[in-house]
Each structure stands twice: as structure tokens, then as C-alpha cells.
Design an enzyme around this catalytic site. Sequence first.
Site, mmCIF file in Angstrom:
data_model
loop_
_atom_site.group_PDB
_atom_site.id
_atom_site.type_symbol
_atom_site.label_atom_id
_atom_site.label_comp_id
_atom_site.label_asym_id
_atom_site.label_seq_id
_atom_site.Cartn_x
_atom_site.Cartn_y
_atom_site.Cartn_z
ATOM 1 N N LYS A 153 -3.315 5.037 -8.791
ATOM 2 C CA LYS A 153 -4.221 3.678 -8.875
ATOM 3 C C LYS A 153 -5.438 3.510 -7.887
ATOM 4 C CE LYS A 153 -0.066 1.913 -7.993
ATOM 5 N NZ LYS A 153 0.730 3.293 -8.291
ATOM 6 N N ILE A 154 -5.350 3.999 -6.808
ATOM 7 C CA ILE A 154 -6.312 3.790 -5.898
ATOM 8 C C ILE A 154 -7.404 4.917 -6.297
ATOM 9 C CG2 ILE A 154 -7.093 3.934 -3.306
ATOM 10 C CD1 ILE A 154 -4.219 2.941 -2.632
ATOM 11 N N THR A 226 -8.567 7.232 3.502
ATOM 12 C CA THR A 226 -7.775 6.010 3.605
ATOM 13 C C THR A 226 -6.288 6.072 3.030
ATOM 14 O OG1 THR A 226 -8.569 5.582 1.288
ATOM 15 C CG2 THR A 226 -9.985 4.788 3.133
ATOM 16 N N ASP A 252 -9.755 5.978 7.788
ATOM 17 C CA ASP A 252 -8.786 4.517 7.850
ATOM 18 C C ASP A 252 -7.613 4.878 8.463
ATOM 19 O OD1 ASP A 252 -8.587 1.553 7.697
ATOM 20 O OD2 ASP A 252 -7.522 2.005 6.041
ATOM 21 N N GLU A 257 -1.599 7.948 14.620
ATOM 22 C CA GLU A 257 -2.020 6.441 14.756
ATOM 23 C C GLU A 257 -0.890 5.491 14.968
ATOM 24 O OE1 GLU A 257 -3.202 5.616 10.467
ATOM 25 O OE2 GLU A 257 -1.595 3.990 10.316
ATOM 26 N N GLN A 290 -6.934 -0.422 8.014
ATOM 27 C CA GLN A 290 -7.164 -1.782 7.564
ATOM 28 C C GLN A 290 -7.740 -2.140 5.888
ATOM 29 O OE1 GLN A 290 -10.832 -2.817 9.927
ATOM 30 N NE2 GLN A 290 -11.684 -3.647 8.019
ATOM 31 N N ALA A 291 -7.479 -0.599 5.226
ATOM 32 C CA ALA A 291 -8.179 -0.701 3.949
ATOM 33 C C ALA A 291 -7.416 -1.912 2.829
ATOM 34 C CB ALA A 291 -7.894 0.535 3.419
#
Length: 342
Positions: A153-154, A226, A252, A257, A290-291
Site C-alpha cells: 500500500k505505502i 519510513t 523516520d 528507537e 512520525q510518518a
Amino acid sequence: MKIAFFDAKPYDLPAFGRYAKEYGAEIKFYETKLNIDTANLAEGYDAVCVFVNDDVNSAVIDKLYSLGVKLIALRSAGYNNVDVKHAFKKIHVVHVPSYSPYAVAEHAMALLLTSVRRTHKAYIRTKDFNFSLNGLTGFDLHGKTVGVIGTGKIGGIFMNICRGFGMNVVAYDKFPSGDAHYVSLDELFVKSDVISLHCPLNEDTYHLIDKAAIEKMKKGVIIVNTSRGALIDAEALLAGIKEKKVGAACLDVYEEESDVFFHDFSGHIMSDDVLARLISMPNVIVTSHQAFLTEEALSNIAETTLKNISSFFNNDGICENELCYRCGNVERCQKDRKDRCF
Ligand code: NAI
């Protein structure tokens, strides 16, 4: 439906509050992340709602199971932080397969444009009334080759955005199905001026970008991630940047993290040397996962999560967004969506 909501942030509350009322759910918002030390907080709840940095490993699943929790509801698409295999036959797992693929694809392009046109530097300069252009020379994306890894999808939307910029798009996907010019992973590494990652993190893709992969890439390649941090070996990336093989990195997500992103560490000493060194580089842009963060995405996430939970508890355990391990392959699940996983 009583839901223990972990890693709650102020931006989660409005949309989840709204949809909780609509679906008749009672939500307890915990700021803490879910892990083995906090799992007890789920006692007395029917479901836990978790995000990308909650650690739902086998020990946490066993604990939740012993507390009588029936459902793990991810409010994200990626589920690498949940041991779905271990949850099989114990606790059902649902996720939000799509909430705004546009949000993530657009953020990837925003990072890429920022990097190649130096807008992050220009912004700071003009704020200080420095109108010099020295050092701000970028390059046209038009005519450059972008390699997209993962054309779901992305990745699909990102490819279309790149086509709009007049870029040549090549793609790699383990299960190619989209409208793309597919090449082998090695060919993608060799040909691409920009490489953007849009595949899930799993056993196959862990450290997909490592020292050997970077060696195959063009000098000056721009790497955009991302998707999930551990797709890239961060130390190999740092070495590639220091050797000037990698021209820029737009991140991202970052391998380590979970203890850093989403928190304010300004005024603190950063203990992660690799992250600190990456951030210190003039050609590295880091945003802290934050994407996904758009109004549209937050609303869709809350609605689908509450719908998933409601469907599970009011429809005999059946939820079309269940992550099923019955045939041993969550990615290629063959489950009839009108059926439950177990
Ligand atoms: P998707 O499931 O629609 O697409 C993923 C694609 O990756 C599929 O085409 C699949 O065949 C492919 N793939 C699977 N294994 C692969 C492998 N070994 N090598 C290459 N390709 C492989 O997922 P979607 O919605 O496009 O999301 C992609 C990723 O984006 C998610 O897994 C998640 O990690 C990340 N994400 C990041 C967000 C952020 O805020 N930074 C928000 C949402 C998702």
C-alpha cells in the site's frame, strides 16, 4: 469492553475518546509502555491496545493470558513487536492494516525533498536573517532512479508520487504484485540514486541494508527509511556515511528507537552513540517515527481499532483484521475472513 491502552500520547486521546463512546468501550489510558514489568496493569481488562514500541514478547503474552486478557489490539499496521506465533491458541491479535498509507508515503517524499533541496538548512538560516545560498545546492529528482523495496500500500503510493516527479522507478518485492518494473534486489542496489524502504520487518528483512548491500550501491545514494529501523544495520549506515559512499539518509525509524523516540531528551546526554553520531551528520535527517502522524491517520487508526475490538467481542471472536498464525505464515494468511484464527 474494557481496554488497557499502553504508551498513550496526548495526540491519541481525542480520536480514541470519540470512538470509545461510539463503540461503548471503556478505555484506561496508560502512559507507560507494555512490557513484562507493566503487564500486570492489564489485570481486569478484556483487551490491551498497543503501539509500535510496546514489547509484546512471549513472556508478556503468557502474563496477559494468565490475567485473562482475550485480545491484543495493535493500533499500527506493523506487528514485528508482537510474537504472533506465541500468541496462537492463547490470545487473538488484531491490527490496523491500513489507516493512511498516504501519510507515510508523503512523509517519505517530504524527507527526500528536504534532504535534496536542503530546506531544513535554509529554514534555520533565514530565521537568522542569513540569506546566503552557499552550501545549499541540491539536485533534480526528475530523471533520477528510485528503487522501492516493498510495493504494498505505502510503497505503491510512494512509487506514484515519484512517477509524478518524473523519476524512473524500479522495485523489489518478495511477492511482486503491483504495477512496477521489478528487478532483483542486487540490481536495485546497483541502479538506484534513491532507495526507499516500504517492506515489513521480519526474519527475511532484518538488516536488509547492511555493509554488503551498501557496497553494491551507487556512490552518493540516498537511503529513505519510513518502515522499520532494523531493516537497516545502523552501524553499517554510519560507516557508509563516514566513507561518503552514502550521500544522505532520511530516517523516520531507527533500530534502537524504542527507548528514545516519542520522548523529550533535550537537555540530557544521549547514550546511544550511533544515533547521536547519525544525527550529527549534515546529510542525515531523523524524524521520530512520525510518518503516520496526520489527522486523517489518527482518526482512521482509532476507528479501525475500536471496530476491530468491537467485532471481536460482539461477533463470536471474528475480526477481519486478525493476524492469523494458523497456517504458519501471517504474511500470506489464507484464513477465511469470516472465520476465527483458532
Ligand atoms: P503492505 O503489507 O501493504 O506492503 C508491504 C509489502 O512488502 C508487500 O508488498 C509485501 O509483499 C512486501 N514484502 C514482504 N516481505 C518482503 C521482503 N522480504 N522483501 C521485500 N518485500 C517484502 O504494508 P504497508 O501498509 O505498505 O506498510 C509497509 C511498512 O510500513 C509496514 O510494515 C510498517 O513497518 C511501515 N509503517 C511505518 C509507519 C510509520 O509511521 N513510519 C506507519 C505505517 C507503516
